[in-house]
Design an enzyme around this catalytic site. Sequence first.
Site, PDB file in Angstrom:
ATOM      1  N   LEU A 151      -8.081   5.299   2.354  1.00 31.38           N
ATOM      2  CA  LEU A 151      -8.180   6.670   1.847  1.00 31.38           C
ATOM      3  C   LEU A 151      -6.909   7.099   1.121  1.00 31.38           C
ATOM      4  O   LEU A 151      -6.911   8.089   0.390  1.00 31.38           O
ATOM      5  CB  LEU A 151      -8.460   7.626   3.002  1.00 31.38           C
ATOM      6  CG  LEU A 151      -9.895   7.591   3.548  1.00 31.38           C
ATOM      7  CD1 LEU A 151     -10.000   8.431   4.804  1.00 31.38           C
ATOM      8  CD2 LEU A 151     -10.875   8.093   2.497  1.00 31.38           C
ATOM      9  N   ARG A 152      -5.835   6.347   1.321  1.00 33.54           N
ATOM     10  CA  ARG A 152      -4.608   6.661   0.597  1.00 33.54           C
ATOM     11  C   ARG A 152      -4.832   6.562  -0.915  1.00 33.54           C
ATOM     12  O   ARG A 152      -4.154   7.235  -1.698  1.00 33.54           O
ATOM     13  CB  ARG A 152      -3.483   5.730   1.041  1.00 33.54           C
ATOM     14  CG  ARG A 152      -2.115   6.125   0.504  1.00 33.54           C
ATOM     15  CD  ARG A 152      -0.993   5.260   1.062  1.00 33.54           C
ATOM     16  NE  ARG A 152      -0.731   5.618   2.447  1.00 33.54           N
ATOM     17  CZ  ARG A 152      -0.956   4.804   3.469  1.00 33.54           C
ATOM     18  NH1 ARG A 152      -1.464   3.601   3.267  1.00 33.54           N
ATOM     19  NH2 ARG A 152      -0.683   5.184   4.695  1.00 33.54           N
ATOM     20  N   ALA A 153      -5.777   5.725  -1.322  1.00 36.16           N
ATOM     21  CA  ALA A 153      -6.079   5.599  -2.749  1.00 36.16           C
ATOM     22  C   ALA A 153      -6.591   6.923  -3.312  1.00 36.16           C
ATOM     23  O   ALA A 153      -6.160   7.358  -4.395  1.00 36.16           O
ATOM     24  CB  ALA A 153      -7.102   4.484  -2.970  1.00 36.16           C
ATOM     25  N   ASP A 157       0.813  -1.212   0.000  1.00 30.95           N
ATOM     26  CA  ASP A 157       0.000   0.000   0.000  1.00 30.95           C
ATOM     27  C   ASP A 157       0.846   1.262   0.000  1.00 30.95           C
ATOM     28  O   ASP A 157       0.346   2.353  -0.307  1.00 30.95           O
ATOM     29  CB  ASP A 157      -0.933  -0.017   1.213  1.00 30.95           C
ATOM     30  CG  ASP A 157      -1.992   1.070   1.142  1.00 30.95           C
ATOM     31  OD1 ASP A 157      -2.609   1.215   0.069  1.00 30.95           O
ATOM     32  OD2 ASP A 157      -2.197   1.778   2.143  1.00 30.95           O
TER      33      ASP A 157
END
Length: 661
Positions: free
Chosen positions: A278-280, A197
């Site tokens: 939420l990093r996406a 990730d």
Amino acid sequence: MNPIFPFAAIVGQDTLKRALLLCAVNPALSGVLIRGDKGTAKSTAARGLRELLVPIERVPGCPYNCAPGAALGQCEACSQIDADAAAAAALAPVPFVNLPLGATEDRVLGSLDIERVLKDGKRAFQPGLLAAAHRGILYIDEVNLLPDHLVDSLLDVAAMGQHTIEREGLSISHPARITLIGTMNAEEGDLRPQLLDRFAMMVEVGAPDVPSVRSEVVRRRLAFDADADGFTARWETETEALRKRVQEARERLPHVDLPDALLDFVSTLCCEFGATSLRADITLNKVALTHAALEGRSKVDIDDIAAAAELVLPHRRRRKPFEQPGLDRERLDEALDRMRNSTPPPSGSPDEADRGDDNGTNHEENATAGQSDHTENAAASAPVTVFGAAEPDTAPILKIAAREEGGAEGRRSVALAATRGAYTHAVAATQPSHLATDATLRHAILRQPGALQVTRDDLHDKVMTGKQAHLILLIVDASGSMAARRRMEAVKGCVLGLLEDAYRRRDEVGVIAFRGESAELVLPPTRNVELAQRALQGLPTGGRTPLAQALELGAQVLMRQAAARAASDTQLRPLLVLITDGRANVPFADGAPDSDPWQSTLKFATQLADTRVSALVLDTEQGLIRFERAKALAEALQAEYRRLDDWSADTLAITIRERLA
């Protein structure tokens, strides 16, 4: 330094080259993971990028790559020059640091500077590779094989952009804003989810399947190997054009605008594809901004979102068990068309859409209740049939695995205090078995700064962490002597379920199937789910039961695996799982045409028992009258014996995991 193949001369691989150029334009992106088979230009492209990187301003001699006017307090190189000299620091190449798989923790993180302690009698810090990579690129070839103790450090640095070290009386923090570029071959195992990730983008690459393209790749490579300097000079014009493009994109990037409507669409897109963090959303917006700058635009448009989604979402979307990272291009195009036409997205969760793809087949409901087993005579003439894999539920398997030592999710199984393996740290020991020279000298120097006199009280022993892996070798009766359909569905589903867990633990699973006149290694020991799916997909069922031949082949496979691991740092713990009713009916080809199949089977079972291999016999015999030959076989193998009346992929996988635990 070895010559670098020009980035501009790489044939094809447009998605890979675009992702790497985005990293060159925007160092704030956390990097790119390159997945693909060997020989697909992964490393060539990554190393070629360094020639396109825009130089940085750097204080000369600074081990932390300090920018003028931003020197660290503990940076002696910066403190020893005056402010005017620091402000006038010249341009320097962007750091491109290679992190070898065998690097020690001290080399990566930094350690006590022994020379300074001896010379000045003061504790000083010797920066490591993380400090050297600050404001640059940290390149890791075969990143999925990186030892866990180094992965843990990378996770902290990637999350904070800063590295803190507390050891040997030192307490130092230094910035470590790095761009990670990693390459990997999925056949050798997956990457830990936490580290996966952290990569902003992921690219899947493969060898071209067009002969003309392949021949051009070979032609350029041969030309480069014959005359690297001349080949590089011939591509200098294209290389300079790429450098200029990257430089202009970097200058344009701060001024690129992202419309609010597109920002909302990005979040909608992440929800629709089931992005797990939420990093996406954040990363997709950053990549879209960078892509617009690279394409010469001052405003993000829908094409930038499309290009960014292909790179950001494949490894972040919610996946089913055994499903590889990827993106449904048709589904993405539909979402983009809706945005262009300003129509709302369809209602319903991604999970509901996924369920709509299921064909609804339930093998258990379709099976005929009370179907009796085949007789041995009928089995010999039974038709060959291929059955699919039952869908396993890996959750109970993981619960069983978590009870085992070293079974934390996302980590490999480890064997502490191993005789071989990665040297992680040292402990004081008056009689060390593996002398830790570095720790011993540091202790002696710190005890009496300015002098070096080693006593027994200074001695330290190395603590090495070797990997510990299970080899689960399933020997499966694929003849027609049992309820073949349910058995083969369960076995295939079980193997896939074990592999879903095995990638976290670095276990391997192999399958031997026996039917007809012989046994076959249909799945060599592997951790690769894709390979297992392909191997088991066409596994046929039907025919006679050559059980003795299967045991002989099982012994050969175990011997080969033990020999292959003898020189490695992995402790191999094999488990042989025999799934049969014990009704052997094929003579063993040992020169005795009238040899009894059952006696040959017992003979090989006894020989296997002499090797002290751990074994588990799962009895599949059904019916009111039972011969209990599988039980007698377990006694000959000195193996644990269990009857499995409830056939399913889950019960089979859980039974095996319980045996390992």
